[in-house]
Enzyme design. Structure first.
Site, mmCIF file in Angstrom:
data_model
loop_
_atom_site.group_PDB
_atom_site.id
_atom_site.type_symbol
_atom_site.label_atom_id
_atom_site.label_comp_id
_atom_site.label_asym_id
_atom_site.label_seq_id
_atom_site.Cartn_x
_atom_site.Cartn_y
_atom_site.Cartn_z
ATOM 1 N N GLU A 1 -3.011 -4.516 -3.075
ATOM 2 C CA GLU A 1 -3.519 -5.343 -4.179
ATOM 3 C C GLU A 1 -3.481 -4.567 -5.490
ATOM 4 O O GLU A 1 -3.205 -5.121 -6.560
ATOM 5 C CB GLU A 1 -4.971 -5.780 -3.892
ATOM 6 N N CYS B 1 -4.167 0.724 -2.349
ATOM 7 C CA CYS B 1 -3.945 -0.548 -1.633
ATOM 8 C C CYS B 1 -2.828 -1.394 -2.251
ATOM 9 O O CYS B 1 -2.502 -1.259 -3.442
ATOM 10 C CB CYS B 1 -5.211 -1.385 -1.662
ATOM 11 N N CYS C 1 -10.753 -3.166 -4.235
ATOM 12 C CA CYS C 1 -9.760 -4.146 -4.707
ATOM 13 C C CYS C 1 -10.424 -5.448 -5.125
ATOM 14 O O CYS C 1 -9.962 -6.108 -6.062
ATOM 15 C CB CYS C 1 -8.703 -4.399 -3.644
ATOM 16 N N CYS D 1 -10.281 -4.827 0.343
ATOM 17 C CA CYS D 1 -11.403 -3.882 0.394
ATOM 18 C C CYS D 1 -12.306 -4.083 -0.824
ATOM 19 O O CYS D 1 -11.955 -4.775 -1.784
ATOM 20 C CB CYS D 1 -10.871 -2.444 0.459
ATOM 21 N N GLU E 1 0.476 5.340 0.782
ATOM 22 C CA GLU E 1 -0.403 6.378 1.328
ATOM 23 C C GLU E 1 0.078 7.766 0.911
ATOM 24 O O GLU E 1 1.230 7.948 0.515
ATOM 25 C CB GLU E 1 -0.489 6.224 2.849
ATOM 26 N N ASN F 1 0.832 -1.203 0.000
ATOM 27 C CA ASN F 1 0.000 0.000 0.000
ATOM 28 C C ASN F 1 0.867 1.254 0.000
ATOM 29 O O ASN F 1 1.991 1.262 0.520
ATOM 30 C CB ASN F 1 -1.013 -0.006 1.151
HETATM 31 O O1 LIG Z 1 -6.836 -5.106 1.681
HETATM 32 C C1 LIG Z 1 -6.347 -4.019 2.032
HETATM 33 C C2 LIG Z 1 -6.890 -3.237 3.052
HETATM 34 C C3 LIG Z 1 -6.253 -2.055 3.380
HETATM 35 N N1 LIG Z 1 -5.140 -1.658 2.716
HETATM 36 C C4 LIG Z 1 -4.442 -0.430 3.090
HETATM 37 C C5 LIG Z 1 -5.066 0.876 2.662
HETATM 38 C C6 LIG Z 1 -4.477 1.837 3.687
HETATM 39 O O2 LIG Z 1 -3.185 2.256 3.238
HETATM 40 C C7 LIG Z 1 -4.285 0.977 4.932
HETATM 41 C C8 LIG Z 1 -5.334 1.221 6.007
HETATM 42 O O3 LIG Z 1 -6.619 1.137 5.456
HETATM 43 O O4 LIG Z 1 -4.346 -0.374 4.488
HETATM 44 C C9 LIG Z 1 -4.599 -2.424 1.710
HETATM 45 O O5 LIG Z 1 -3.558 -2.084 1.140
HETATM 46 N N2 LIG Z 1 -5.238 -3.567 1.387
HETATM 47 ZN ZN LIG Z 2 -8.176 -2.118 -1.553
#
Ligand SMILES: O=c1ccn([C@H]2C[C@H](O)[C@@H](CO)O2)c(=O)[nH]1
Ligand SMILES: [Zn+2]
Length: 130
Positions: A54, A52, A88, A85, A43, A41
Site C-alpha cells: 500500500e 508494504c 498503512c 496494517c 523487504e 511490498n
Molecule cells: O497489508 C499488508 C500487510 C502486509 N504486507 C507485507 C509486509 C511484509 O513484507 C509482508 C509480511 O508481513 O507483507 C503488506 O505489504 N501489506
Molecule cells: Zn502496511
C-alpha cells in the site's frame, strides 16, 4: 469495483520483493479521474526496513500528482483477506475519505468490501494539528 483494479493489484503482487516472509502483497489505488496506481511490498534483510504494498502504491500516486482516491484493492497470495496494517491504514486515510472503499481480495477476486472509516475509525487527522 470494475475488474481492472483487482487485476492491477494482482499484477503488482507478482512484482513483490518478499524473499524473507514469502508473503507477496499487491495494492492498487484508483483516483476519481480513473487513474490506477499500484505497489508491491519490498523487504530488506534488516527486516524492519521493509515496507508494504500500500505504501509503494501511495508513493507512485503522490509522484503522479495525487488526487482523490476512490477505491483501493489489496491482495496477498497466501491469505484470502489481506487487511492493511495499522501503519498503512493511517497512510491511506491521509488521502481518502471515510467512505472510500477498500476491496480485500484473494486470487479469484474481491472477498470483502469495507470502507476506510470502518478500517480506521477515530483516525488521527491533520485538522487535529491546527
Ligand atoms: O497489508 C499488508 C500487510 C502486509 N504486507 C507485507 C509486509 C511484509 O513484507 C509482508 C509480511 O508481513 O507483507 C503488506 O505489504 N501489506
Ligand atoms: Zn502496511
Amino acid at each position: 469495483m470494475s475488474h481492472d483494479l483487482f487485476e492491477a493489484a494482482k499484477a503488482a503482487m507478482a512484482k513483490a520483493y518478499a524473499p524473507y516472509s514469502k508473503f507477496p502483497v499487491g495494492a492498487a489505488l484508483r483516483t476519481e479521474d480513473g487513474r490506477i496506481f499500484t505497489g508491491a511490498n519490498v523487504e530488506v534483510a534488516s527486516y524492519p526496513e521493509g515496507w508494504c504494498a500500500e505504501t509503494t502504491a501511495l508513493g507512485h500516486y503522490i509522484m503522479a500528482g495525487g488526487g482523490r482516491i476512490t477505491e483501493i484493492a489489496v491482495i496477498a497470495e497466501r491469505t484470502a483477506k489481506c487487511s492493511p496494517c495499522g501503519g498503512c491504514r493511517q497512510r491511506l486515510a491521509e488521502f481518502c475519505r471515510p467512505e472510500t472503499r477498500l476491496y480485500l481480495c484473494d486470487n479469484a477476486g474481491v472477498v470483502e468490501t469495507v470502507t476506510m472509516g470502518e478500517m480506521l475509525p477515530y483516525a488521527f487527522q491533520g485538522d487535529m494539528l491546527k
